[in-house]
Design a protein around this motif. Structure first.
Motif, mmCIF file in Angstrom:
data_model
loop_
_atom_site.group_PDB
_atom_site.id
_atom_site.type_symbol
_atom_site.label_atom_id
_atom_site.label_comp_id
_atom_site.label_asym_id
_atom_site.label_seq_id
_atom_site.Cartn_x
_atom_site.Cartn_y
_atom_site.Cartn_z
ATOM 1 N N THR A 1 0.833 -1.202 0.000
ATOM 2 C CA THR A 1 0.000 0.000 0.000
ATOM 3 C C THR A 1 0.867 1.250 0.000
ATOM 4 O O THR A 1 0.598 2.218 -0.730
ATOM 5 N N LYS B 1 -9.375 4.098 -2.993
ATOM 6 C CA LYS B 1 -10.377 3.725 -1.996
ATOM 7 C C LYS B 1 -11.101 2.451 -2.414
ATOM 8 O O LYS B 1 -11.319 1.546 -1.600
ATOM 9 N N LEU C 1 -8.618 -0.507 -1.990
ATOM 10 C CA LEU C 1 -8.472 -0.938 -0.597
ATOM 11 C C LEU C 1 -9.739 -1.612 -0.102
ATOM 12 O O LEU C 1 -9.688 -2.578 0.680
ATOM 13 N N SER C 2 -10.888 -1.106 -0.542
ATOM 14 C CA SER C 2 -12.143 -1.745 -0.153
ATOM 15 C C SER C 2 -12.208 -3.162 -0.706
ATOM 16 O O SER C 2 -12.646 -4.097 -0.028
ATOM 17 N N GLN D 1 -14.382 -1.586 7.337
ATOM 18 C CA GLN D 1 -14.836 -0.592 6.360
ATOM 19 C C GLN D 1 -14.931 0.792 6.996
ATOM 20 O O GLN D 1 -14.606 1.802 6.357
ATOM 21 N N LEU E 1 -11.552 2.155 7.171
ATOM 22 C CA LEU E 1 -11.112 2.617 5.854
ATOM 23 C C LEU E 1 -11.672 3.997 5.549
ATOM 24 O O LEU E 1 -10.976 4.855 4.990
ATOM 25 N N HIS F 1 -2.862 3.335 10.460
ATOM 26 C CA HIS F 1 -4.132 2.697 10.085
ATOM 27 C C HIS F 1 -4.003 1.176 10.097
ATOM 28 O O HIS F 1 -4.864 0.469 10.644
#
Length: 921
Positions: free
Chosen positions: A556, A651, A654-655, A694, A697, A802
């Motif tokens: 990431t 986004k 990553l989801s 989620q 995130l 995170h």
């Protein structure tokens, strides 16, 4: 402000006077709050039941064996349940110019006269950052109210930077040489600029404080000691020596206490500002945190009073800007007569809105009661003419009553005239406030209505007059009632900020943590829940988790670095254009300046405020850093827009990675050797984890959005930031050029000033050209590289934080599975008896838990909304998820218009898995 009633005629005034002749002190505790379920919540009832709940368990666990790990864990968990753990306080910064009224506003907000130093003596009231935070202890007993202060000092690095800057200001004031012609005899000092004088005076105050007296300071000071660094070393030692006399802890914090705010202020005032006749260490102070009990602070607000604009010490200004960047809400404070015309207020408001949104920015116009009788007499038109006419009539009646020696009548008429004058002042204040609100709204033209920050109009002085005495006579009553001063409205806004956060804290505690504890108690007391398959499943989950997270973070971070690099590629491709613009700026404009002006700007590190210098060409001031920043701004703006677009794809990537994680865990459970009952229980618990991931995130992407905006403002110098991208490069360059000088001419005769072998100004320009304009080592290249490295550093830090948070969430799930497993030690008879007692207690605990849930609002809006449903089809998942590949897939899908393409996925149902698994019992 509230709408005003028309002034009463004299005939009705006696009835009004009966109710207003003597009014009670204003009670802020009766102020209404903004509608929110938090204020209706029975917090005391829930707190009491939580303590009873915890005490029941603690009593049942008395005498538990030290080696009974399970019961020991329950005891710790029960103790933690007795009180709701609150989220970190919302940080609110008060920002504004010196003398804007921030300190008096602070006193008014807390109903606490003398809590903050006001500028009544004509100087800056506070020079240190002051925080006001809740003191969590039970410190209000027997009517006493205690106040605590934590004085935090700079670390060694920041202290050294501050000392070097002060020493530099003092040295160049005493040794000013801006001569353009080195062959001419040097003249000891032309007329000094006010900015230089202020910087020198501040430095002198600091050094006099450190050394104890001016004489001792001058004993150690010399130009040679400054140039060699010896003086800086002595000052560093003096700083350490000064704060060593205080009782500091390992964090360089000294603590003070007082029975009231006045006594505390006496002790900490030398750490806040200059106090005549005392050793004042405020230059060494990082911040001062004042703690006391107040409803506003207890709700979860931390108020930060930042030093006023106008500080000339760059290191302190940048430190204050760092603090400002960390707050959640900004309140910009300005004097009523300047708020609509002060560019600093408008520019800072625009920057704050861009970074935080208008919902988290407020403007406060202070001193709305500042109107002289002469100003009021100039009011004309309706309704002013009628009110002034009524005042004139009252004066005539007052004179008549005096002639007739009608003492009672004259007293009533005098009060009536005073009442009319207050009405006139109230009307003028209201109209002026409305005009200012309208004028400020025009400053934000081009923005939507949602981007206009709310404006409060406040009179802290009139509010303080309303709370000083228990009973206030009619003659002493201020023109503005407390509700009209704006203070209650500001306080209502502050109270509303943490309301949802506090409700969420209680909701999580009552609806999640308490039931989870009961489940733990059931597992500890019910043998049937102890299934060896849970430990097997936990081991398999940990293997999957470690494999999954092994490269996930680095992938990431790599993807984010690639994105930031790609977003700056366009700017790199246009670098030659930017270089030409910078070259032209320096050669055609900066190098054309006369030597004194050129050196003056260098000495001020590129920034000379308007009116601060009388040097030729600087009448309107200058800002070299801003000039460079404006040249590069289009490139950073395009990079920002592209990065925002890329983050939309990231986004989704990553989801999808989280979806992979979820589905892999489901597949692992389906393929596990554990039996069906164990698998189904584990899958049910796992389903609760996905929405949390989620939600995390969403929090991450919100933080990234703020980082994008903040770094853009940093790069483009929005709001005239002193802490900016360009200064990171230019500060060292300016110092190097300013200190550069050619070799001296041979001096066989020992002349005092033999002169230089070449003109100094030409030598300095050549040095500056080498630092800024070399094609292979150009300033533009440095800027782009530094921007990306700093942006990547911040992003890497946020991502690491995170992923650590997500990892802890998964560790908690693993621990939950292991909590279902059998204990690996012998349970003694005492342990069995305690478990039996705890088992009998569980129905009571469940009743109490249900009673607490009944007190909570029926429907609570959760942050982030519900998670999207998991598709019923099977995802084709590889064992190694590559975030870079997922991002490339998402961006490619966007480019080819495949954003709505449906994934072909399939998840095996548990029933299917159970049927097909060999050996199922």
């Amino acid at each position: 402000m509230a709408a005003l009633d028309e002034p009463l005629p004299f005939e009705e005034f006696p009835n009004y006077l009966k109710t207003h002749k003597l009014v009670d002190k204003y009670d802020s505790s009766e102020e209404p709050k903004s509608p929110h379920p938090w204020w209706e919540l029975d917090k005391r009832g829930i707190d009491a039941e939580l303590k009873e709940f915890a005490q029941l368990v603690i009593d049942a666990l008395k005498g538990l064996p030290d080696n009974d790990k399970e019961l020991q864990h329950l005891l710790r968990a029960a103790s933690a349940l007795s009180q709701v753990e609150r989220s970190p306080a919302i940080k609110v910064a008060l920002i504004g110019a010196q003398g804007a009224g921030k300190s008096l506003l602070t006193n008014a907000l807390f109903d606490c006269d003398g809590l903050s130093i006001t500028g009544a003596d004509g100087q800056a009231c506070t020079s240190a950052i002051t925080r006001y935070a809740h003191y969590p202890g039970e410190n209000d007993q027997d009517g006493e109210r205690y106040f605590f202060a934590e004085v935090r000092f700079f670390n060694a690095e920041k202290m050294e930077t501050m000392i070097n800057e002060h020493a530099r200001s003092y040295y160049y004031y005493q040794n000013d040489d801006d001569s353009d012609d080195e062959d001419e005899p040097r003249v000891k000092s032309r007329r000094q600029d006010e900015q230089d004088r202020r910087a020198k005076d501040t430095a002198e105050d600091v050094f006099n404080t450190l050394f104890g007296s001016r004489e001792k300071f001058l004993e150690c000071w010399s130009p040679s000691a400054y140039k060699s660094g010896e003086f800086s070393g002595i000052c560093q030692h003096k700083c350490d020596e000064a704060i060593a006399k205080l009782n500091l802890n390992s964090q360089r914090v000294a603590t003070y206490m007082g029975n009231d705010q006045g006594k505390l202020l006496e002790r900490i005032k030398p750490f806040l500002t200059k106090v005549k006749g005392e050793v004042c260490l405020w230059p060494l102070v990082d911040s001062v945190t004042v703690r006391f009990r107040h409803d506003l602070l207890q709700q979860g607000i931390e108020l930060i009073d930042l030093p006023g604009w106008g500080d000339i010490n760059l290191s302190r200004v940048r430190h204050a800007e760092d603090i400002k960047d960390s707050v959640d809400v900004e309140i910009l404070v300005a004097d009523t007569i300047r708020i609509a015309s002060d560019d600093a207020v408008i520019n800072n408001a625009r920057a704050a809105i861009t970074l935080r949104g208008a919902a988290n920015v407020r403007l406060v116009a202070t001193k709305i009661d500042s109107l002289t009788p002469n100003q009021l007499s100039q009011c004309s038109g309706p309704p002013y003419d009628r009110i002034k006419e009524m005042i004139q009539e009252a004066e005539e009646e007052e004179n008549r009553a005096e002639e007739e020696d009608d003492i009672i009548g004259r007293d009533t008429i005098t009060k009536y005239k005073s009442y009319l004058q207050r009405c006139l002042k109230q009307r003028k204040i209201t109209d002026r406030a409305n005009d200012i609100t309208l004028e400020i709204s025009t400053k934000f033209q081009g923005r939507s209505a949602n981007d206009l920050p709310d404006i409060f109009h406040a009179s802290a002085s009139d509010y303080m007059d309303s709370i000083k005495k228990t009973k206030i006579k009619f003659a002493d009553q201020p023109a503005l009632s407390p509700s009209m001063t704006g203070i209650p409205a500001i306080r209502q806004f502050l109270f509303s900020l943490p309301a949802q956060k506090n409700l969420d804290d209680y909701s999580t505690h009552v609806n999640v943590l308490v039931p989870a504890f009961i489940e733990k108690a059931k597992r500890a007391t019910t043998e049937s829940d102890r299934d060896a398959g849970f430990r097997t499943l936990a081991d398999e989950f940990d293997c999957m988790r470690h494999a999954f997270f092994k490269d996930f973070l680095s992938q990431t971070q790599c993807a984010f670095r690639n994105i930031s690099k790609n977003c700056l590629d366009k700017m790199r491709a246009d670098a030659n254009t930017y270089k030409e613009l910078v070259n032209k700026k320096l050669t055609k404009h900066w190098f054309a300046l006369k030597g004194p002006t050129f050196n003056k700007i260098l000495k001020c590190r590129g920034t000379v405020p308007q009116g601060a210098s009388k040097a030729k060409g600087l009448e309107n001031g200058c800002n070299w850093n801003k000039e460079l920043s404006d040249l590069l701004a289009p490139g950073f703006q395009r990079s920002y827009i592209k990065h925002v677009e890329c983050m939309h794809d990231m986004k989704r990537a990553l989801s999808e990675a989280l979806d992979h994680t979820h589905c892999r865990a489901i597949r692992m459970m389906d393929d596990s050797s554990a039996n069906l009952v164990v698998v189904e229980k584990a899958k049910k618990k796992w389903m609760d984890v996905r929405p949390k991931m989620q939600a995390k995130l969403k929090v991450l992407m919100d933080r990234i959005d703020r980082i994008e905006k903040r770094t853009l403002l940093w790069a483009m110098m929005e709001g005239d930031r002193d802490n900016n991208l360009v200064s990171c490069i230019t500060d060292g360059h300016y110092d190097a050029v300013f200190g550069a000088a050619p070799a001296l001419k041979p001096n066989p005769n020992g002349k005092k000033n033999p002169g230089y072998v070449s003109p100094k100004i030409k030598f300095q320009r050549d040095i500056m050209a080498k630092l800024f304009l070399l094609d292979k080592d150009h300033f533009v290249d440095h800027i782009i590289t530094h921007f990306q490295s700093e942006f990547d550093r911040i992003m890497n830090s946020v991502l690491a934080e995170h992923f650590d948070d997500v990892s802890k969430l998964l560790e908690t799930f693993s621990a939950t599975l292991r909590g279902q497993a059998p204990v690996d030690y012998m349970i003694t008879q005492v342990g069995e008896d305690i478990r039996s007692e705890l088992l009998r207690l569980i129905p009571t605990l469940e009743d109490k838990s249900a009673a607490m849930r009944e007190k909570m609002p029926k429907r609570i809006k959760m942050e982030g909304g519900a998670a999207a449903p998991i598709p019923e089809d099977d995802i084709a998942i590889s064992d190694n998820i590559n975030v870079v590949d997922l991002y490339e897939k998402e961006s490619k899908r966007k480019r080819t218009g495949e954003g709505s393409t449906t994934r072909v996925v399939r998840i095996k149902k548990a029933s299917e898995t159970a049927v097909k698994r060999p050996g199922y019992r």
